[in-house]
Design a protein around this motif. Structure first.
Motif, PDB file in Angstrom:
ATOM      1  N   GLU A  12      -3.034  -9.678  24.725  1.00  0.00           N
ATOM      2  CA  GLU A  12      -2.847  -8.714  23.649  1.00  0.00           C
ATOM      3  C   GLU A  12      -2.174  -9.384  22.444  1.00  0.00           C
ATOM      4  O   GLU A  12      -2.585  -9.185  21.297  1.00  0.00           O
ATOM      5  N   GLY A  25      -4.652 -11.430  20.623  1.00  0.00           N
ATOM      6  CA  GLY A  25      -5.518 -10.572  19.820  1.00  0.00           C
ATOM      7  C   GLY A  25      -4.872 -10.146  18.516  1.00  0.00           C
ATOM      8  O   GLY A  25      -5.517 -10.103  17.467  1.00  0.00           O
ATOM      9  N   TYR A  26      -3.590  -9.830  18.553  1.00  0.00           N
ATOM     10  CA  TYR A  26      -2.879  -9.449  17.333  1.00  0.00           C
ATOM     11  C   TYR A  26      -2.752 -10.636  16.373  1.00  0.00           C
ATOM     12  O   TYR A  26      -3.011 -10.511  15.179  1.00  0.00           O
ATOM     13  N   LYS A  68      -5.892 -11.548  14.724  1.00  0.00           N
ATOM     14  CA  LYS A  68      -6.435 -10.390  14.013  1.00  0.00           C
ATOM     15  C   LYS A  68      -7.703  -9.837  14.654  1.00  0.00           C
ATOM     16  O   LYS A  68      -8.570  -9.289  13.997  1.00  0.00           O
ATOM     17  N   LYS A  69      -7.796  -9.965  15.971  1.00  0.00           N
ATOM     18  CA  LYS A  69      -8.904  -9.358  16.701  1.00  0.00           C
ATOM     19  C   LYS A  69      -8.587  -7.906  17.037  1.00  0.00           C
ATOM     20  O   LYS A  69      -9.479  -7.130  17.342  1.00  0.00           O
ATOM     21  N   LYS A  70      -7.322  -7.573  16.994  1.00  0.00           N
ATOM     22  CA  LYS A  70      -6.858  -6.208  17.219  1.00  0.00           C
ATOM     23  C   LYS A  70      -5.950  -5.868  16.039  1.00  0.00           C
ATOM     24  O   LYS A  70      -4.978  -6.576  15.771  1.00  0.00           O
ATOM     25  N   SER A  71      -6.251  -4.785  15.341  1.00  0.00           N
ATOM     26  CA  SER A  71      -5.554  -4.510  14.088  1.00  0.00           C
ATOM     27  C   SER A  71      -4.536  -3.375  14.153  1.00  0.00           C
ATOM     28  O   SER A  71      -3.822  -3.132  13.184  1.00  0.00           O
ATOM     29  N   ARG A  72      -4.445  -2.682  15.282  1.00  0.00           N
ATOM     30  CA  ARG A  72      -3.496  -1.574  15.399  1.00  0.00           C
ATOM     31  C   ARG A  72      -2.734  -1.662  16.714  1.00  0.00           C
ATOM     32  O   ARG A  72      -3.286  -2.013  17.746  1.00  0.00           O
ATOM     33  N   TRP A  73      -1.445  -1.321  16.625  1.00  0.00           N
ATOM     34  CA  TRP A  73      -0.635  -1.198  17.834  1.00  0.00           C
ATOM     35  C   TRP A  73      -1.162  -0.007  18.629  1.00  0.00           C
ATOM     36  O   TRP A  73      -1.812   0.884  18.070  1.00  0.00           O
ATOM     37  N   ASP A  74      -0.852   0.044  19.897  1.00  0.00           N
ATOM     38  CA  ASP A  74      -1.291   1.166  20.730  1.00  0.00           C
ATOM     39  C   ASP A  74      -0.760   2.499  20.218  1.00  0.00           C
ATOM     40  O   ASP A  74      -1.375   3.531  20.420  1.00  0.00           O
TER      41      ASP A  74
END
Length: 146
Positions: free
Chosen positions: A46, A49-50, A53-59
């Protein structure tokens, strides 16, 4: 001679099977977030990913704002190997491909621990990392899990 060579190969195979995975270098860095971030732990995948920049929002829905140390930083090298499983040079190459294809740009880079803490403390969605002995007043650390 042939017997010695076969013995040496067999010994090398046995040693490679019993040595286990390399030790984590997580003790050489700490992951930090804004003090108001409700997250307490993060997996390596995770976090990768952050930072990539593969994941742009926190859970919890807030936008993620990753930040890196400069590429000469030994702390960045440790995190890169431990979290991404790749060298800093490989990650820089990843960002060059992202830029060239028009997909994304790398996170901003800061020069050291105090700059990283200031950056993260001033941005609610920020995630970064510092050396294990850095002063982290105004931010909180995340436990990195597998």
């Amino acid at each position: 001679m042939k017997k010695i060579l076969l013995t040496a190969i067999a010994l090398a195979v046995v040693l490679s099977l019993t040595s286990g995975p390399p030790a984590s270098s997580q003790s050489s860095y700490r992951v930090i977030v804004h003090s108001g971030n409700p997250v307490d732990e993060i997996s390596r995948s995770e976090l990768s990913g952050y930072l990539l920049k593969k994941k742009s929002r926190w859970d919890h829905g807030a936008p993620v704002e990753p930040v890196d140390l400069i590429d000469r930083s030994p702390v960045r090298a440790a995190l890169s190997e431990d979290v991404h499983g790749r060298s800093v040079a490989s990650i820089k190459n990843y960002w060059q491909r992202q830029i060239f294809s028009g997909r994304n740009v790398p996170p901003p880079e800061v020069a050291g621990d105090s700059d990283m803490v200031a950056y993260v403390a001033g941005r609610p969605g920020a995630v970064g990392y510092v050396s294990s002995n850095a002063s982290i007043s105004g931010v909180k650390t995340l436990r990195v899990v597998d």
